[in-house]
Every structure is written in C-alpha cells, then in structure tokens.
Scaffold this motif. Structure first.
Motif, mmCIF file in Angstrom:
data_model
loop_
_atom_site.group_PDB
_atom_site.id
_atom_site.type_symbol
_atom_site.label_atom_id
_atom_site.label_comp_id
_atom_site.label_asym_id
_atom_site.label_seq_id
_atom_site.Cartn_x
_atom_site.Cartn_y
_atom_site.Cartn_z
ATOM 1 N N ILE A 263 0.625 -0.697 -0.061
ATOM 2 C CA ILE A 263 0.100 0.002 -0.150
ATOM 3 C C ILE A 263 0.731 1.444 -0.236
ATOM 4 O O ILE A 263 2.121 1.468 0.631
ATOM 5 N N ASN A 264 0.826 2.019 -0.760
ATOM 6 C CA ASN A 264 1.555 3.624 -0.470
ATOM 7 C C ASN A 264 -0.122 4.834 -0.047
ATOM 8 O O ASN A 264 -0.707 4.902 -1.414
ATOM 9 N N PRO A 265 -0.246 4.910 0.796
ATOM 10 C CA PRO A 265 -0.998 5.490 0.308
ATOM 11 C C PRO A 265 -1.840 7.190 0.644
ATOM 12 O O PRO A 265 -0.058 7.106 0.338
ATOM 13 N N HIS A 266 -2.623 7.806 0.729
ATOM 14 C CA HIS A 266 -2.411 9.260 1.074
ATOM 15 C C HIS A 266 -2.282 9.659 1.882
ATOM 16 O O HIS A 266 -2.915 9.327 2.605
ATOM 17 N N LEU A 267 -0.844 10.786 1.484
ATOM 18 C CA LEU A 267 -1.036 11.276 2.718
ATOM 19 C C LEU A 267 -0.873 13.086 3.030
ATOM 20 O O LEU A 267 -0.474 13.904 1.974
ATOM 21 N N ASP A 268 -1.742 13.514 3.721
ATOM 22 C CA ASP A 268 -2.038 15.309 3.238
ATOM 23 C C ASP A 268 -2.011 15.540 5.052
ATOM 24 O O ASP A 268 -2.503 15.583 6.553
ATOM 25 N N LEU A 269 -1.015 16.955 5.214
ATOM 26 C CA LEU A 269 0.131 17.430 5.934
ATOM 27 C C LEU A 269 -0.959 18.317 6.441
ATOM 28 O O LEU A 269 -0.358 18.657 7.407
ATOM 29 N N SER A 270 -1.596 18.937 5.815
ATOM 30 C CA SER A 270 -2.454 20.016 6.519
ATOM 31 C C SER A 270 -4.040 19.099 6.579
ATOM 32 O O SER A 270 -5.007 20.099 7.198
ATOM 33 N N ASP A 271 -4.059 17.536 7.480
ATOM 34 C CA ASP A 271 -5.492 17.323 7.508
ATOM 35 C C ASP A 271 -5.103 17.493 9.164
ATOM 36 O O ASP A 271 -4.910 17.151 9.716
ATOM 37 N N LEU A 272 -6.681 18.424 9.578
ATOM 38 C CA LEU A 272 -7.082 18.246 10.677
ATOM 39 C C LEU A 272 -8.383 17.498 11.000
ATOM 40 O O LEU A 272 -8.078 17.943 12.003
ATOM 41 N N ARG A 273 -8.556 16.803 11.052
ATOM 42 C CA ARG A 273 -9.412 15.598 11.047
ATOM 43 C C ARG A 273 -9.464 15.426 12.891
ATOM 44 O O ARG A 273 -7.693 14.735 12.984
ATOM 45 N N GLY A 274 -10.469 15.338 13.022
ATOM 46 C CA GLY A 274 -9.739 15.474 14.955
ATOM 47 C C GLY A 274 -9.044 15.879 15.764
ATOM 48 O O GLY A 274 -8.340 15.347 16.651
ATOM 49 N N PHE A 275 -8.608 17.179 15.074
ATOM 50 C CA PHE A 275 -7.411 17.840 15.626
ATOM 51 C C PHE A 275 -7.941 18.243 16.929
ATOM 52 O O PHE A 275 -7.022 18.046 17.905
ATOM 53 N N GLN A 276 -8.833 18.311 17.931
ATOM 54 C CA GLN A 276 -8.838 18.151 19.056
ATOM 55 C C GLN A 276 -9.026 17.483 20.255
ATOM 56 O O GLN A 276 -9.253 17.058 21.327
ATOM 57 N N TYR A 277 -8.407 15.887 19.549
ATOM 58 C CA TYR A 277 -8.771 15.128 19.650
ATOM 59 C C TYR A 277 -7.299 13.766 19.611
ATOM 60 O O TYR A 277 -7.540 13.456 20.613
ATOM 61 N N HIS A 278 -7.295 13.854 18.300
ATOM 62 C CA HIS A 278 -6.000 13.147 17.779
ATOM 63 C C HIS A 278 -4.775 13.980 18.709
ATOM 64 O O HIS A 278 -4.775 15.357 18.834
ATOM 65 N N THR A 279 -3.193 13.293 18.658
ATOM 66 C CA THR A 279 -2.803 13.942 18.956
ATOM 67 C C THR A 279 -0.741 13.819 18.151
ATOM 68 O O THR A 279 -0.130 14.990 17.789
ATOM 69 N N GLY A 280 -1.220 12.766 17.344
ATOM 70 C CA GLY A 280 0.039 12.273 16.391
ATOM 71 C C GLY A 280 -1.139 11.631 15.270
ATOM 72 O O GLY A 280 -1.991 12.297 14.090
ATOM 73 N N VAL A 281 -0.503 10.520 14.273
ATOM 74 C CA VAL A 281 -0.757 9.973 13.270
ATOM 75 C C VAL A 281 -2.586 9.858 13.532
ATOM 76 O O VAL A 281 -2.920 9.072 14.275
ATOM 77 N N ILE A 282 -2.716 10.362 12.075
ATOM 78 C CA ILE A 282 -3.981 10.264 11.783
ATOM 79 C C ILE A 282 -4.370 9.302 10.354
ATOM 80 O O ILE A 282 -3.092 8.917 9.309
ATOM 81 N N PHE A 283 -5.315 8.456 10.098
ATOM 82 C CA PHE A 283 -5.396 7.154 9.543
ATOM 83 C C PHE A 283 -6.699 7.049 9.584
ATOM 84 O O PHE A 283 -7.522 6.984 10.137
ATOM 85 N N ALA A 284 -7.311 6.721 7.688
ATOM 86 C CA ALA A 284 -8.313 6.029 7.322
ATOM 87 C C ALA A 284 -8.614 4.724 6.484
ATOM 88 O O ALA A 284 -7.330 4.890 5.613
ATOM 89 N N CYS A 285 -9.683 3.919 6.405
ATOM 90 C CA CYS A 285 -9.219 3.019 5.010
ATOM 91 C C CYS A 285 -10.696 3.446 4.087
ATOM 92 O O CYS A 285 -11.785 3.428 4.507
ATOM 93 N N TYR A 286 -10.876 3.129 3.171
ATOM 94 C CA TYR A 286 -11.576 3.700 2.408
ATOM 95 C C TYR A 286 -11.297 2.532 1.336
ATOM 96 O O TYR A 286 -10.801 2.107 0.656
ATOM 97 N N SER A 287 -12.934 2.107 0.877
ATOM 98 C CA SER A 287 -13.340 1.717 -0.591
ATOM 99 C C SER A 287 -13.836 1.931 -1.558
ATOM 100 O O SER A 287 -14.539 2.736 -1.267
ATOM 101 N N VAL A 288 -12.453 1.893 -2.675
ATOM 102 C CA VAL A 288 -12.656 3.200 -4.010
ATOM 103 C C VAL A 288 -12.908 2.654 -4.914
ATOM 104 O O VAL A 288 -12.683 1.773 -5.265
ATOM 105 N N THR A 289 -14.714 3.091 -5.122
ATOM 106 C CA THR A 289 -14.837 2.153 -6.687
ATOM 107 C C THR A 289 -15.578 3.957 -7.442
ATOM 108 O O THR A 289 -15.153 4.371 -7.474
ATOM 109 N N ASP A 290 -16.519 3.572 -7.667
ATOM 110 C CA ASP A 290 -17.632 4.947 -8.120
ATOM 111 C C ASP A 290 -17.214 5.763 -7.605
ATOM 112 O O ASP A 290 -17.207 6.994 -7.766
ATOM 113 N N ALA A 291 -17.773 5.059 -6.082
ATOM 114 C CA ALA A 291 -17.787 6.821 -4.934
ATOM 115 C C ALA A 291 -16.945 5.675 -3.936
ATOM 116 O O ALA A 291 -16.237 5.043 -3.875
#
Length: 393
Positions: A263-291
C-alpha cells in the motif's frame, strides 16, 4: 395519521432479519480477528454520568450527546455518542495497566443530531485500542489490525489515507500563534478553504524564511505518501526536533505499509480531522469504486486518559458497521440447512432436534402442514425413528 407514531426518528432505523444477520456475521468475524491479535473485550455501559462521559476530550461530544436526569441520584446522565472515551475511563480508573494494554469493544452509540452525510444517528461501533505505548510501532500494529479487519468485509479496492496533526500544531507553536490565531487557522484547514488560507497567510508576519516556506507550501503537501514525504523533507526537516520526529515516524509507517501491505497511502499533512482529539498520526481506510466509502478510521490520542487521572498514551481505530452495511456483500455460506419438525411431545423427536441443532442445522417447528415450504427437508417418524426426509419425496 395514527401510523406516524410508529415511525422511528430521523436517522434511527430498524434492521430487518436479513440485515441484522448480515451485520452479526461480520461483527463476529471482526471480533474473532481482534481476539486472535491479542485484544481483550470491554463492554462500557450505554449511559453514564455526563461528568464522566464529557470529561476532557469528551467535551467535543457535548452537542451530540442525548442527556436525561437520573431519578436515582438527581444527576445528569448521557447516552454515549462515542465509545473511545469510555474505554479510556475504564483503562485509567479500573484496569490501571503498568504496561501495554490491548482492548477492543463493540456496541451501539447514539447521536442527538442527524447528519445524513455521516450516516446513522445510532452507529454500531467496533474498535480496537492500544494503551501504554507512544512509539510508531503501536500505530503500525493498530493499522495492521484495521486493514485485516477491513479485508474481512470483502469490500473492493481498499485504500488508505494518512495524516499527522502534530505537524500543524508544531508549525503553529514555532510561529508563536495566539490561541485565537490557532483556532482560526485550524478552522480554515478543516474546511480546506484554500482562498481563505492564502488570505490568512498574507496577514502573518513570519520572519523565518524556512518557516514561512513551510506555511506557504503546507496545503500542497498532499498526494501519494512517498512523494509528499520527499517534498516534506526539504521543507520541514530541521525546523524542530518534533517535526523531524514526526517525519521519521511517517517514513517508517509508509515504508512498512509498502513492504508488508503493498500500500502507498494518500498523505495530507494539512488534514486536521479530529484535531482536538488526536495528537499524532491519523489514518483511515476506504473502499474506492465509483464512490469512496469510509470503512474505518483512527489515530493516536495520547491525552484522552489524562482527564481521568492516569496518562496513558493510546492509539486505536473504529468501524461503524451500520453505515457500511449496504456496501458489504452477503456473507459466504451464510445460509444453513433448514429442517422442519412437527410439534409433538415425543421424547425421541426432542432429542433428534437437539442433535441436529448441535450439528449446525436450523430446525424449525411447524404446527400445520401448509406451513412447510415446497421441497423443504422435514423430520418424519419411520419405524419409530425420527429421520430427515425431503417433503417432496
């Protein structure tokens, strides 16, 4: 109309037999995967006092929490809107581990607000957490468990996204931004409002040229992880020990995923999802087809336990099975053999029904012959012995 009172509230749905069975099959499969990976289950209560439920980072859940008065104590209670703070409470106040603790959980949560974009108001949440370790190794382990769990759902084209909220936080600290300035910037980045970001940046007086370049290129540090990390090395390396460590961790994680998961993941260093909760690495898994369908999400949250009196670094992820149920294929070999048995007080029949059920056969009692489907198997008495025969014979 009178029937209106039988409708469930917006965003809260029944699961009919086929849906409920499908969900249960996958729930059991994921819980088995957690157990095989060394995670012990905890079951927090559906409701507890809001003093505990909305402590620390749990405060961000205040608007989503349904509340009511406990008539036993007179205190305010709330129905959980997320299970992770509850697990953190259990770790800090009940288990109190001296080393690493691996826990998993499953249960329904309830949100007071309906957000159609985020799915049901009553998600069925499964999750796994590692407490007591702050290194990248535990982040890697929890991502491994997340990916193996996601693959059990048999969804096509699984892909990953990565981020690191500590990078933006460190840049803001280096720029000596006030709390108000930080709140403004975080809001802009969360909304991905690039014109607003450019306007905000133009109003800043950054005297350090390297720091200024980091801010100018921050929103462009987005794409395939290996390429983003190459760009980040020249822009961010050397600004601070914290940024250097964050880049080292991300490089280790991306290298590991390439070697073990292809896997070569997508990386976004300005992604602040859960900023007031998370403190370090954040990650997510998607199933990508038409959507793109969000399968699982998580990250590091080292400050959650501290609110309950004991600071334990932590990382984890969760899956909302209800929100992805329609995208998951029907379980393989989900159907079991069915046999119909007459209603009788015959002891031998009773024993034969028990015997078949221990073999995994579904035995359904019938009261009238007309209730038996065509060509269904049934128990019949032949010479005093109850035997399975096809009703078509």
């Amino acid at each position: 109309m009178q029937q209106d009172i039988w409708f469930t509230p917006e965003g809260i749905e029944d699961l009919l037999p086929s849906q409920a069975e499908k969900l249960e099959v996958y729930r059991q499969a994921i819980l088995a995967e957690f157990k095989l990976s060394g995670y012990s289950m905890v079951l927090p209560p559906i409701a507890e006092f809001t003093d505990s439920l909305l402590t620390g980072t749990g405060r961000k859940l205040a608007l989503d929490t349904c509340r009511f008065t406990d008539y036993e104590s007179g205190r305010m209670m709330g129905v959980r809107a997320d299970m992770t703070p509850q697990v953190a409470r259990i770790v800090s106040t009940r288990i109190k581990p001296s080393g690493i603790e691996r826990l998993c959980y499953v249960g329904e949560v309830l949100k007071s607000r309906n957000n159609k974009a985020k799915g049901s108001r009553s998600p069925i949440q499964l999750g796994a957490e590692i407490f007591g370790h702050s290194g990248i190794e535990s982040d890697i382990e929890i991502i491994d468990v997340m990916l193996s769990s996601a693959r059990l759902l048999r969804l096509p084209n699984l892909q990953m996204s990565l981020g690191h909220v500590g990078i933006v936080q460190e840049l803001m600290d280096l720029a000596k931004l006030s709390p108000e300035q930080q709140n403004t910037l975080v809001d802009i980045l969360k909304r991905k409002a690039l014109p607003e970001y450019q306007a905000w940046l133009a109003d800043q007086s950054l005297t350090d040229n390297k720091l200024k370049a980091a801010f100018e290129n921050l929103t462009a540090l987005c794409g395939q992880a290996d390429e983003v990390l190459k760009q980040s090395q020249s822009l961010l390396a050397g600004l601070s020990a914290e940024l250097d460590q964050a880049l080292v961790h991300l490089n280790q994680l991306v290298d590991y995923l390439a070697k073990t998961q292809s896997i070569n993941p997508h990386l976004d260093l300005s992604d602040l999802r859960g900023f007031q909760y998370h403190t370090g690495v954040i990650f997510a898994c998607y199933s990508v087809t038409d959507a793109s369908v969000l399968v699982a999400k998580g990250g590091r949250y080292d400050e959650v336990c501290a609110a309950f009196g004991e600071a334990h670094p932590a990382t984890g992820f969760s899956i909302d099975l209800r929100s992805i149920l329609d995208f998951i294929p029907e379980p393989e070999n989900a159907g079991m053999r069915q046999v119909y048995a007459p209603f009788s007080d015959d002891y031998q029949l009773f024993e034969q029904i028990k015997n078949l059920r221990t073999q995994g056969v579904q035995v359904i009692r019938f009261y009238e012959e007309s209730a038996i489907p065509d060509h269904a198997d049934r128990l019949v008495s032949l010479n005093g012995t109850w035997t399975v025969k096809s009703s078509g014979l």
